[in-house]
Design a protein around this motif. Sequence first.
Motif, PDB file in Angstrom:
ATOM      1  N   ASP A 575       0.823  -1.213   0.000  1.00  0.00           N
ATOM      2  CA  ASP A 575       0.000   0.000   0.000  1.00  0.00           C
ATOM      3  C   ASP A 575       0.855   1.259   0.000  1.00  0.00           C
ATOM      4  OD1 ASP A 575      -0.753   0.273   3.566  1.00  0.00           O
ATOM      5  OD2 ASP A 575       1.008  -0.445   2.507  1.00  0.00           O
ATOM      6  N   ASP A 576       1.950   1.264  -0.770  1.00  0.00           N
ATOM      7  CA  ASP A 576       2.822   2.426  -0.780  1.00  0.00           C
ATOM      8  C   ASP A 576       2.103   3.675  -1.288  1.00  0.00           C
ATOM      9  OD1 ASP A 576       5.596   0.347  -1.544  1.00  0.00           O
ATOM     10  OD2 ASP A 576       5.323   1.521   0.274  1.00  0.00           O
ATOM     11  N   GLU A 577       1.157   3.494  -2.246  1.00  0.00           N
ATOM     12  CA  GLU A 577       0.402   4.643  -2.759  1.00  0.00           C
ATOM     13  C   GLU A 577      -0.436   5.266  -1.640  1.00  0.00           C
ATOM     14  OE1 GLU A 577       0.236   1.573  -4.075  1.00  0.00           O
ATOM     15  OE2 GLU A 577       1.641   1.866  -5.725  1.00  0.00           O
ATOM     16  N   ASP A 578      -1.115   4.406  -0.863  1.00  0.00           N
ATOM     17  CA  ASP A 578      -1.922   4.908   0.251  1.00  0.00           C
ATOM     18  C   ASP A 578      -1.040   5.578   1.304  1.00  0.00           C
ATOM     19  OD1 ASP A 578      -3.384   2.469  -0.954  1.00  0.00           O
ATOM     20  OD2 ASP A 578      -4.953   3.501   0.179  1.00  0.00           O
ATOM     21  N   ARG A 579       0.117   5.006   1.541  1.00  0.00           N
ATOM     22  CA  ARG A 579       1.033   5.597   2.521  1.00  0.00           C
ATOM     23  C   ARG A 579       1.446   7.005   2.085  1.00  0.00           C
ATOM     24  NH1 ARG A 579       4.271   1.702   5.764  1.00  0.00           N
ATOM     25  NH2 ARG A 579       3.201  -0.305   5.714  1.00  0.00           N
ATOM     26  N   GLY A 580       1.721   7.146   0.777  1.00  0.00           N
ATOM     27  CA  GLY A 580       2.096   8.461   0.265  1.00  0.00           C
ATOM     28  C   GLY A 580       0.983   9.476   0.421  1.00  0.00           C
ATOM     29  N   VAL A 581      -0.254   9.075   0.080  1.00  0.00           N
ATOM     30  CA  VAL A 581      -1.400   9.982   0.189  1.00  0.00           C
ATOM     31  C   VAL A 581      -1.657  10.344   1.651  1.00  0.00           C
ATOM     32  CG1 VAL A 581      -3.905  10.151  -0.116  1.00  0.00           C
ATOM     33  CG2 VAL A 581      -2.482   9.248  -1.961  1.00  0.00           C
ATOM     34  N   LYS A 582      -1.602   9.338   2.543  1.00  0.00           N
ATOM     35  CA  LYS A 582      -1.817   9.610   3.969  1.00  0.00           C
ATOM     36  C   LYS A 582      -0.750  10.558   4.515  1.00  0.00           C
ATOM     37  CE  LYS A 582      -4.103   5.196   4.947  1.00  0.00           C
ATOM     38  NZ  LYS A 582      -3.958   3.861   5.565  1.00  0.00           N
ATOM     39  N   ALA A 583       0.501  10.361   4.068  1.00  0.00           N
ATOM     40  CA  ALA A 583       1.570  11.258   4.508  1.00  0.00           C
ATOM     41  C   ALA A 583       1.275  12.686   4.062  1.00  0.00           C
ATOM     42  CB  ALA A 583       2.912  10.780   3.960  1.00  0.00           C
ATOM     43  N   GLY A 584       0.842  12.841   2.792  1.00  0.00           N
ATOM     44  CA  GLY A 584       0.517  14.172   2.276  1.00  0.00           C
ATOM     45  C   GLY A 584      -0.605  14.827   3.054  1.00  0.00           C
ATOM     46  N   ILE A 585      -1.654  14.058   3.368  1.00  0.00           N
ATOM     47  CA  ILE A 585      -2.787  14.589   4.151  1.00  0.00           C
ATOM     48  C   ILE A 585      -2.306  15.048   5.524  1.00  0.00           C
ATOM     49  CG2 ILE A 585      -4.960  13.959   5.262  1.00  0.00           C
ATOM     50  CD1 ILE A 585      -5.385  11.979   2.904  1.00  0.00           C
ATOM     51  N   ASN A 586      -1.497  14.208   6.178  1.00  0.00           N
ATOM     52  CA  ASN A 586      -0.990  14.557   7.512  1.00  0.00           C
ATOM     53  C   ASN A 586      -0.064  15.779   7.462  1.00  0.00           C
ATOM     54  OD1 ASN A 586      -2.381  12.471   8.718  1.00  0.00           O
ATOM     55  ND2 ASN A 586      -0.691  11.026   8.571  1.00  0.00           N
ATOM     56  N   MET A 587       0.695  15.915   6.364  1.00  0.00           N
ATOM     57  CA  MET A 587       1.594  17.065   6.229  1.00  0.00           C
ATOM     58  C   MET A 587       0.804  18.374   6.213  1.00  0.00           C
ATOM     59  SD  MET A 587       4.253  15.386   3.475  1.00  0.00           S
ATOM     60  CE  MET A 587       5.336  16.799   3.217  1.00  0.00           C
ATOM     61  N   ILE A 588      -0.315  18.382   5.483  1.00  0.00           N
ATOM     62  CA  ILE A 588      -1.141  19.594   5.431  1.00  0.00           C
ATOM     63  C   ILE A 588      -1.789  19.847   6.788  1.00  0.00           C
ATOM     64  CG2 ILE A 588      -3.136  20.688   4.346  1.00  0.00           C
ATOM     65  CD1 ILE A 588      -0.784  20.472   2.487  1.00  0.00           C
ATOM     66  N   LYS A 589      -2.355  18.780   7.399  1.00  0.00           N
ATOM     67  CA  LYS A 589      -3.031  18.951   8.689  1.00  0.00           C
ATOM     68  C   LYS A 589      -2.076  19.499   9.747  1.00  0.00           C
ATOM     69  CE  LYS A 589      -6.695  15.454   8.356  1.00  0.00           C
ATOM     70  NZ  LYS A 589      -7.199  14.183   8.923  1.00  0.00           N
TER      71      LYS A 589
END
Length: 768
Positions: A575-589
């Motif tokens: 799930d590397d794609e999901d990990r990348g998206v989750k990281a991006g979401i957390n970075m903004i938050k």
Amino acid sequence: MKNGNENIVQTLEKLRRTELLLQISRKIAGLKSLEEILWTLIEFVTNELDADRGTLFLNDNETNELYSRVAQGDLTREIRILNNVGIAGAIFQNKSGEVIHDVYADSRFNKEVDQETGYKTKNMICCPVKTVDGLTIGVIQVLNKRKGRFTKDNLFFAESIATQAAVSIQNAQNTEHFEKKRAKEMEFISIVSDVTAEIDLGALLQRVMEEATRMLNADRATLFLNDEKTNELFSRVAMGEGIGEIRLPNTAGIAGSVFTSGKSMNIPYAYADLRFNPSFDKQTGYFTRSILCVPVVNKEGKVIGCTQVLNKSGGKFTDEDESRLKAFTQQVAIALENAKLFEDVSKSRKYNESMLSSMSNGVITINSEEEIVTCNKSGLKILRTKDLDIIKKQSKDFFSGNKKWIYEKIKSVGESKEPEIIVDAEIEVFDNETEKEEKISVNLTILPLINEDSDGRTDQSDNFLGTLLMFEDISSEKRMKSTMSRYMDPGIADQLLEDGSDIMGGLETTATLLFSDLRSFTTITESLGAQGTVKLLNEYFEIMVECISEQGGMLDKFIGDAIMAAFGLPISHEDDEDRGVKAGINMIKRLWEWNEQREKDGKPPVDMGLGLNTDKIVAGNIGSQKRMDYTMIGDGVNLAARLESACKQYSARILISDYTFKKLKGTYRIRYIDDVVVKGKNEPIGVHEVLDYHTDKTFPNLMDVVNHFNEGRKHYKSGSFEKAISSFNECLKSNSQDNLSKTYIERCNLLIEEKPTDWNGVWVMKSK
């Protein structure tokens, strides 16, 4: 004389009718099947009354429907209608028969049945089917008299036949009901036996949901179990396309209410219930009508979860459905707990094995007979040995010669039952590959393994299981790694140290690349000065790198105020794609949380954009023997950088490519914003905007905006620019700050003026 003849004829006719009643009674008395009785009865009445066809409806007490098992003519399928609808429903409710000479003049007649079948109903007799004690169990209809009109005498005959046959029909109904019930119970026992034999939790959950859905004739089902560590209800597998694991607080929604109260809920109309949360329907496009949710209770009476089934076929869930689902979940509760326990034990075992295998420290266990039982990979590597040369060997034999002191320490710990730590010890090992003696420095810890009694007390003399040895390699390679890890990602440091002579090599692999960049950074640096800028960047990078590391990402480098990272390097995950998206979401938050503190301190807030792309890349160490840099190159890297830059044009913060979007396994709030030909490319690439970092305050009516935007995009791609503008204006009505919709309105106005002749819906980027 004439009147006398008429009386004789009437008497003979009555006798004939009486004989017919006896005849039909004898005939159906010998029949056991309900279908045979109905068919025989309808055929008899229809022929006797010289009619075209007939139908006998029986009442279903559970659904309050009239159903016809068989019908004459072309219409042979089962008919079901509510028992208060149409002429049949009216007769059933009024319990009184009627002769209707013109059915189309009767407001109760449903013309749609004729329209569906192509049959023309002209007249009919309709009378209730009553038992001798006056209970109405159905309705009989006889249609279209072939010659003349139906008479009251015909109605009386039909009522007599219906009454005569009512007992046989009722008995056959009861027999069929009991047989079906018995068959269901046998099937139920078989299902429970089959399902509870499954020990794998994932497979068991899938079987339970499939069987519950089939058993209750529902559309889909979800089985939630309580996670006591997080106080969440989770469903590993949910029926429905695109639905992965669901997790929600164990007090939320209908499932949470059932779990906390331990009481079942049967909700015929989901959207009329205030506890129902329609947001999941909006995300998935599913429409929930009816819900049946029952608690899953273990043998101690503790609620461990709940089973939820949705959308009963043909209506709402019945009390019998609730009873069957309760009984089913009670039977499988033990199997669920066993499967969950088995999974927990398996996970624990795998975790321990994985932990030992992945530990950089060497771990060796020795039993009470001084036999070496296990040695992890690091232990083999540190001691320069193999499984065959150490496992099942006596510790006295393996730790001999210049390593004899280790055996003496093992004996000492076995006698004292006290741990011993030897710091910076030197061990001589023989490397079979180089055929040379080596000296390595280790920190050695030797621990006694004691089996504790159930009451917590220990009897060390009787419960001594053996010893555990832990070797920490502190040789030059270890020190070098520690130093390098301060300047680069530990994963890269590991790879560089392990590669040895191939340190300049490269690796072709698939990874998800992330680029991020601060907005208006030049303006910020001018106001902060050199020291202030460095302090801001240090704080910013600390937060961002933590978000990336939490998801298993690898920081590649800082480029000024930009960050370049990858997910799938040096270790890939499913799930590397999901990990990348989750990281991006957390970075903004977390950036927004940091901004709140900055504004309280009187400092200006900062903003950023991110681009993510999944593609094949080349990763490796590039440079010279004196100076090198671990980096990633390829078109996939360039596209991620282009997407980060495109955030400005689309007023977005997180943009992902279609390649990343198609591989996502989780459910996110995403809108498809454009098909773009980036600079340097010829083929269009789908671009999506991730919106999950938003709240209702930062983006009101988000899903409404997404739906209107999707509609606008369809018109835009088809060249219907006026319609597209209308849809984008609807977006702005829901959220006036949706700048992307404003961009599209400007774009549509420009295209209306230019009137392109070869429009294909693809936008060409003219800048990076």
